[in-house]
Design a protein around this motif. Structure first.
Motif, PDB file in Angstrom:
ATOM      1  N   LEU A   1       0.818  -1.219   0.000  1.00  0.00           N
ATOM      2  CA  LEU A   1       0.000   0.000   0.000  1.00  0.00           C
ATOM      3  C   LEU A   1       0.852   1.270   0.000  1.00  0.00           C
ATOM      4  N   GLY A   2       2.162   1.111   0.268  1.00  0.00           N
ATOM      5  CA  GLY A   2       3.009   2.296   0.386  1.00  0.00           C
ATOM      6  C   GLY A   2       2.707   3.079   1.651  1.00  0.00           C
ATOM      7  N   TYR A   3       2.339   2.366   2.710  1.00  0.00           N
ATOM      8  CA  TYR A   3       1.971   3.023   3.968  1.00  0.00           C
ATOM      9  C   TYR A   3       3.207   3.524   4.702  1.00  0.00           C
ATOM     10  N   ARG A   4       3.128   4.745   5.194  1.00  0.00           N
ATOM     11  CA  ARG A   4       4.171   5.330   6.034  1.00  0.00           C
ATOM     12  C   ARG A   4       3.540   5.802   7.330  1.00  0.00           C
ATOM     13  N   PRO A   5       4.076   5.365   8.472  1.00  0.00           N
ATOM     14  CA  PRO A   5       3.501   5.786   9.755  1.00  0.00           C
ATOM     15  C   PRO A   5       3.522   7.297   9.910  1.00  0.00           C
ATOM     16  N   ASN A   6       2.531   7.828  10.571  1.00  0.00           N
ATOM     17  CA  ASN A   6       2.454   9.258  10.872  1.00  0.00           C
ATOM     18  C   ASN A   6       3.343   9.541  12.074  1.00  0.00           C
ATOM     19  N   ALA A   7       4.543  10.054  11.791  1.00  0.00           N
ATOM     20  CA  ALA A   7       5.516  10.264  12.864  1.00  0.00           C
ATOM     21  C   ALA A   7       5.013  11.263  13.894  1.00  0.00           C
ATOM     22  N   ALA A   8       4.319  12.302  13.431  1.00  0.00           N
ATOM     23  CA  ALA A   8       3.832  13.321  14.362  1.00  0.00           C
ATOM     24  C   ALA A   8       2.793  12.731  15.325  1.00  0.00           C
ATOM     25  N   ALA A   9       1.877  11.927  14.785  1.00  0.00           N
ATOM     26  CA  ALA A   9       0.861  11.315  15.637  1.00  0.00           C
ATOM     27  C   ALA A   9       1.491  10.344  16.623  1.00  0.00           C
ATOM     28  N   ARG A  10       2.462   9.570  16.140  1.00  0.00           N
ATOM     29  CA  ARG A  10       3.128   8.628  17.032  1.00  0.00           C
ATOM     30  C   ARG A  10       3.874   9.360  18.140  1.00  0.00           C
ATOM     31  N   SER A  11       4.499  10.481  17.811  1.00  0.00           N
ATOM     32  CA  SER A  11       5.219  11.250  18.815  1.00  0.00           C
ATOM     33  C   SER A  11       4.286  11.734  19.905  1.00  0.00           C
TER      34      SER A  11
END
Length: 334
Positions: free
Chosen positions: A45-55
């Protein structure tokens, strides 16, 4: 098209969103076949985690700020490689800032990194304002790498043994038969340690009256200008020990302009064993201060602080070695 979400990954893999989250966080509580299904779905899917949300959810940015004293110095390259190898393996990313540039525009050197809410700070090279760094260390772990300045409480220091390195240089040149040895010195605690160790070694060999020390700014131009002055003396030195490889390149340039051949007429030694020293047409004798190992040790100190290690700051010194190449030889016979 909207970017894929964690829900899309879960649907593609046939699992719950919570299980996808566990996989992306690297949890070991997931069966191998489920982990493989999630990772395959994310890739498709080309998914990339949302770094800001994870932070926000973890109260961490998974970033480490690295404040360089001067981005132009090639000595930092190997240190950064050692630092990054361990940080990356632990899921952390480096963010770099150039302290020299920040100071020039009137900004506190560490501010851009602190504004990005880094989880820790590694200061590479000459220490900035000690009081300001002490305040930073009260909120996040801080490590000094390649610096020998007095550190604030709770700050670890990892560097090379500068006294041993300078002693190796002096003993090598004396062993070749040199007596008139000049040292192009640097600034800060590192420069002072190299200078004082050089002078002490000369004294131990009964050469106190032959010691010549000239200050410099640790740049190629500074090394060049200082060497021109040194070689214009009636009793010019037969060997020059420069505080770093960059200054040593300036020494080589000055010697060539003045018609001296290295090492037949003048021996030259640098410090740091940078990529410049290893170039075949330079092939500089220099001190290898194990900068890659210094970087790895600095990363290890930071990781230990993240894991809860506390207490007084520690000082770790890596053992340097002398790399003898093509710029040193016995002095000319006169």
């Amino acid at each position: 098209m909207r970017p894929p979400t964690i829900r899309d990954v879960a649907e593609r893999a046939g699992v719950s969103k919570s299980l996808v989250s566990l996989v992306l966080r690297g949890s070991d509580q997931v069966r191998p076949e489920k982990r493989e299904a999630v990772l395959r779905a994310a890739q498709e899917l080309g998914y990339r985690p949302n770094a800001a949300a994870r932070s926000l959810s973890e109260q961490r940015t998974r970033t480490v700020g690295v404040l360089l004293n001067d981005l132009r110095n090639p000595w930092f390259v190997d240190l950064l490689d050692g630092l990054n190898s361990l940080l990356h393996a632990s899921g952390l990313q480096m963010l770099l800032a150039d302290a020299r540039l920040n100071r020039r525009i009137g900004q506190d050197p560490a501010d851009p990194l602190l504004d990005l809410r880094v989880d820790g700070l590694v200061v590479v090279g000459t220490l900035p304002d000690r009081a300001a760094l002490g305040a930073v260390a009260e909120s996040i772990p801080v490590v000094l790498a390649g610096s020998r300045e007095a550190a604030p409480p709770g700050v670890d220091v990892v560097a090379g043994d500068d006294e041993r390195g300078a002693r190796l240089v002096a003993e090598h040149l004396i062993g070749l038969g040199h007596r008139r040895i000049a040292h192009i010195a640097g600034y800060g605690a590192v420069g002072e340690l190299r200078r004082s160790s050089f002078e002490a070694t000369m004294r131990r060999h009964g050469l106190a009256d032959q010691v010549v020390v000239e200050p410099s700014d640790m740049t190629e131009e500074g090394g060049y200008r200082t060497t021109v002055r040194l070689l214009s003396r009636p009793e010019r030195p037969t060997a020059v020990f420069a505080v770093n490889d960059i200054a040593a390149v300036g020494v080589l340039s000055a010697a060539e302009e003045l018609g001296l051949r290295v090492p037949r007429d003048l021996s030259v030694v640098g410090y740091d064993n940078t990529s410049i020293a290893r170039l075949r047409h330079v092939w500089l004798t220099t001190v290898d201060n194990t900068s890659h190992e210094v970087g790895r040790r600095a990363a290890r100190c930071l990781l230990e602080r993240f894991e809860g290690a506390d207490g007084a700051g520690r000082v770790q010194l890596a053992t340097p070695t002398l790399e003898i190449r093509g710029t040193t030889a016995p002095p000319p016979i006169r």
